[in-house]
Design a protein around this motif. Sequence first.
Motif, mmCIF file in Angstrom:
data_model
loop_
_atom_site.group_PDB
_atom_site.id
_atom_site.type_symbol
_atom_site.label_atom_id
_atom_site.label_comp_id
_atom_site.label_asym_id
_atom_site.label_seq_id
_atom_site.Cartn_x
_atom_site.Cartn_y
_atom_site.Cartn_z
ATOM 1 N N GLY A 24 -4.004 62.760 26.109
ATOM 2 C CA GLY A 24 -4.131 61.311 26.085
ATOM 3 C C GLY A 24 -4.297 60.784 24.677
ATOM 4 N N HIS A 25 -3.898 59.545 24.479
ATOM 5 C CA HIS A 25 -4.081 58.884 23.193
ATOM 6 C C HIS A 25 -4.093 57.369 23.398
ATOM 7 C CE1 HIS A 25 0.328 58.957 23.633
ATOM 8 N NE2 HIS A 25 0.344 57.858 22.876
ATOM 9 N N LEU A 26 -4.523 56.650 22.384
ATOM 10 C CA LEU A 26 -4.552 55.193 22.448
ATOM 11 C C LEU A 26 -3.211 54.609 22.041
ATOM 12 C CD1 LEU A 26 -7.868 53.822 20.874
ATOM 13 C CD2 LEU A 26 -7.265 54.019 23.284
ATOM 14 N N THR A 27 -2.789 53.554 22.740
ATOM 15 C CA THR A 27 -1.615 52.802 22.305
ATOM 16 C C THR A 27 -1.986 51.383 21.886
ATOM 17 O OG1 THR A 27 -1.096 52.089 24.565
ATOM 18 C CG2 THR A 27 -0.066 54.138 23.765
ATOM 19 N N ALA A 28 -3.198 50.935 22.213
ATOM 20 C CA ALA A 28 -3.658 49.611 21.796
ATOM 21 C C ALA A 28 -5.174 49.617 21.775
ATOM 22 C CB ALA A 28 -3.147 48.524 22.747
ATOM 23 N N LEU A 29 -5.741 48.860 20.817
ATOM 24 C CA LEU A 29 -7.197 48.766 20.707
ATOM 25 C C LEU A 29 -7.561 47.401 20.137
ATOM 26 C CD1 LEU A 29 -9.997 50.154 20.863
ATOM 27 C CD2 LEU A 29 -9.644 50.887 18.501
ATOM 28 N N ARG A 30 -8.508 46.744 20.782
ATOM 29 C CA ARG A 30 -8.979 45.440 20.323
ATOM 30 C C ARG A 30 -10.494 45.369 20.467
ATOM 31 N NH1 ARG A 30 -7.456 40.498 18.901
ATOM 32 N NH2 ARG A 30 -8.478 38.625 19.717
ATOM 33 N N ARG A 31 -11.182 45.011 19.385
ATOM 34 C CA ARG A 31 -12.636 44.830 19.445
ATOM 35 C C ARG A 31 -12.918 43.360 19.761
ATOM 36 N NH1 ARG A 31 -15.713 47.488 14.715
ATOM 37 N NH2 ARG A 31 -15.143 45.663 13.474
ATOM 38 N N THR A 32 -13.648 43.125 20.840
ATOM 39 C CA THR A 32 -13.902 41.759 21.272
ATOM 40 C C THR A 32 -15.338 41.299 21.043
ATOM 41 O OG1 THR A 32 -14.413 42.489 23.531
ATOM 42 C CG2 THR A 32 -12.112 41.919 23.033
ATOM 43 N N ARG A 33 -16.237 42.233 20.784
ATOM 44 C CA ARG A 33 -17.642 41.855 20.591
ATOM 45 C C ARG A 33 -18.342 42.822 19.670
ATOM 46 N NH1 ARG A 33 -22.489 43.429 22.649
ATOM 47 N NH2 ARG A 33 -21.407 44.998 23.903
ATOM 48 N N VAL A 34 -19.213 42.283 18.807
ATOM 49 C CA VAL A 34 -20.133 43.079 17.995
ATOM 50 C C VAL A 34 -21.506 42.446 18.157
ATOM 51 C CG1 VAL A 34 -20.786 43.835 15.675
ATOM 52 C CG2 VAL A 34 -18.352 43.679 16.297
ATOM 53 N N GLY A 35 -22.403 43.126 18.877
ATOM 54 C CA GLY A 35 -23.705 42.536 19.131
ATOM 55 C C GLY A 35 -23.554 41.194 19.825
ATOM 56 N N GLY A 36 -24.135 40.154 19.245
ATOM 57 C CA GLY A 36 -24.039 38.822 19.824
ATOM 58 C C GLY A 36 -22.853 38.015 19.343
ATOM 59 N N PHE A 37 -21.966 38.625 18.562
ATOM 60 C CA PHE A 37 -20.793 37.928 18.036
ATOM 61 C C PHE A 37 -19.579 38.236 18.903
ATOM 62 C CE2 PHE A 37 -23.506 39.047 14.400
ATOM 63 C CZ PHE A 37 -23.769 37.790 13.879
ATOM 64 N N ASP A 38 -18.804 37.195 19.225
ATOM 65 C CA ASP A 38 -17.641 37.353 20.096
ATOM 66 C C ASP A 38 -16.378 36.925 19.361
ATOM 67 O OD1 ASP A 38 -15.650 36.457 22.364
ATOM 68 O OD2 ASP A 38 -17.183 37.658 23.354
ATOM 69 N N VAL A 39 -15.292 37.624 19.632
ATOM 70 C CA VAL A 39 -14.033 37.315 18.969
ATOM 71 C C VAL A 39 -13.542 35.907 19.306
ATOM 72 C CG1 VAL A 39 -12.469 38.196 20.755
ATOM 73 C CG2 VAL A 39 -11.804 38.333 18.337
ATOM 74 N N ALA A 40 -14.028 35.336 20.401
ATOM 75 C CA ALA A 40 -13.629 33.974 20.757
ATOM 76 C C ALA A 40 -14.023 32.971 19.675
ATOM 77 C CB ALA A 40 -14.245 33.571 22.096
ATOM 78 N N GLY A 41 -15.034 33.299 18.890
ATOM 79 C CA GLY A 41 -15.467 32.413 17.818
ATOM 80 C C GLY A 41 -14.902 32.776 16.464
ATOM 81 N N ALA A 42 -13.906 33.661 16.442
ATOM 82 C CA ALA A 42 -13.354 34.156 15.175
ATOM 83 C C ALA A 42 -12.142 33.342 14.753
ATOM 84 C CB ALA A 42 -12.975 35.627 15.301
ATOM 85 N N VAL A 43 -11.841 33.402 13.469
ATOM 86 C CA VAL A 43 -10.694 32.710 12.889
ATOM 87 C C VAL A 43 -9.635 33.738 12.504
ATOM 88 C CG1 VAL A 43 -11.643 32.783 10.551
ATOM 89 C CG2 VAL A 43 -9.998 31.001 11.145
ATOM 90 N N GLY A 44 -8.368 33.363 12.578
ATOM 91 C CA GLY A 44 -7.304 34.249 12.158
ATOM 92 C C GLY A 44 -7.200 34.325 10.652
ATOM 93 N N VAL A 45 -6.487 35.311 10.138
ATOM 94 C CA VAL A 45 -6.405 35.489 8.684
ATOM 95 C C VAL A 45 -5.642 34.358 8.002
ATOM 96 C CG1 VAL A 45 -6.658 38.004 8.723
ATOM 97 C CG2 VAL A 45 -4.383 36.993 8.967
ATOM 98 N N ASP A 46 -4.872 33.592 8.765
ATOM 99 C CA ASP A 46 -4.166 32.463 8.179
ATOM 100 C C ASP A 46 -5.033 31.202 8.121
ATOM 101 O OD1 ASP A 46 -1.841 33.942 7.812
ATOM 102 O OD2 ASP A 46 -1.098 33.465 9.824
ATOM 103 N N GLY A 47 -6.230 31.281 8.688
ATOM 104 C CA GLY A 47 -7.103 30.113 8.704
ATOM 105 C C GLY A 47 -8.405 30.325 7.956
ATOM 106 N N LEU A 48 -8.398 31.227 6.971
ATOM 107 C CA LEU A 48 -9.632 31.558 6.261
ATOM 108 C C LEU A 48 -10.117 30.422 5.365
ATOM 109 C CD1 LEU A 48 -8.857 35.251 5.238
ATOM 110 C CD2 LEU A 48 -10.313 34.460 7.114
ATOM 111 N N ALA A 49 -9.205 29.714 4.732
ATOM 112 C CA ALA A 49 -9.596 28.634 3.823
ATOM 113 C C ALA A 49 -10.280 27.523 4.612
ATOM 114 C CB ALA A 49 -8.364 28.094 3.100
ATOM 115 N N GLY A 50 -11.513 27.253 4.254
ATOM 116 C CA GLY A 50 -12.264 26.192 4.916
ATOM 117 C C GLY A 50 -12.784 26.549 6.285
#
Length: 297
Positions: free
Chosen positions: A195-221
């Motif tokens: 077996g091996h991985l074909t996809a991996l996504r981290r959605t949470r770290v502790g109390g932080f959720d990816v839903a509140g994250a910004v994409g790399v094209d939206g870093l400014a401001g």
Amino acid sequence: MVSPGILLVDKPGGLTSHDVVARVRRAVGTRKVGHAGTLDPMATGLLVIGIEGATRLLTYIVGADKTYTATIRLGARTTTDDAEGDVVDTADAAAWAHVDGAAVRAGILELTGAISQVPSSVSAIKVAGRRAYDLVRSGESVELAARRVTVSRFEVTAERRGDGHLDLDVVVDCSSGTYIRALARDLGDALGVGGHLTALRRTRVGGFDVAGAVGVDGLAGAAVLTPAAAAAHVMPVLPLTAEEARDLRHGKRLAGQRERLVATEVAGIDPDGALVGVLEARGRDVKSAMNMPEVQA
């Protein structure tokens, strides 16, 4: 002056965590930027980025538990335990004979809870001062020691059968230091088909959720969490008086105040809402284990 804070970034595939840090440095105009936990280039999802003085908080964030979504492909082993490696073995029809739903569930159950896990040889773990993946890429053999990790949830959400393989979409809640690639490898080995991985996504770290994250094209401001708000995501908060905040910032202890701590580490917040630091017990007293710079805005 760049304000300290925590920025949540949704890393796309193909970029390293260091690539994202470099982009944040350019976007916010400071070199004092770090992250709490590496994601492989293939992986997507949540990177917790510290800026200026808030990088001091990363020590307390990196050990938080995490949630991942992933796709495990049963039926082939690879050199890296993911789709970026070379296929070294594929399962024949005879190997699949005993791989049914019950066998998959039993294999997953064995990899749930407190387990001993050998990290992938292409992990970022250092061996004699060098990253394991660098040693592997240079042709050296790497054997990493097993470590105790906790997988609190390992759930299959969908499955798809193909020609000579079975893909499992899974959700994993786990302790820091758990390798999802290793779960894929070990499940495949237990079932006898690889077996091996074909996809991996981290959605949470502790109390932080990816839903509140910004994409790399939206870093400014992009909106940045204050150190106080960020600390509240990973530990309990202890409100402080102005006098207590001043004493802690000056290295003094709060004598006889240990009973006010509801956890091993708490975030001390002053009356203005600024993070004084991470507080801990010292005997019967409370002291600051990590002080934040007093100017946070």
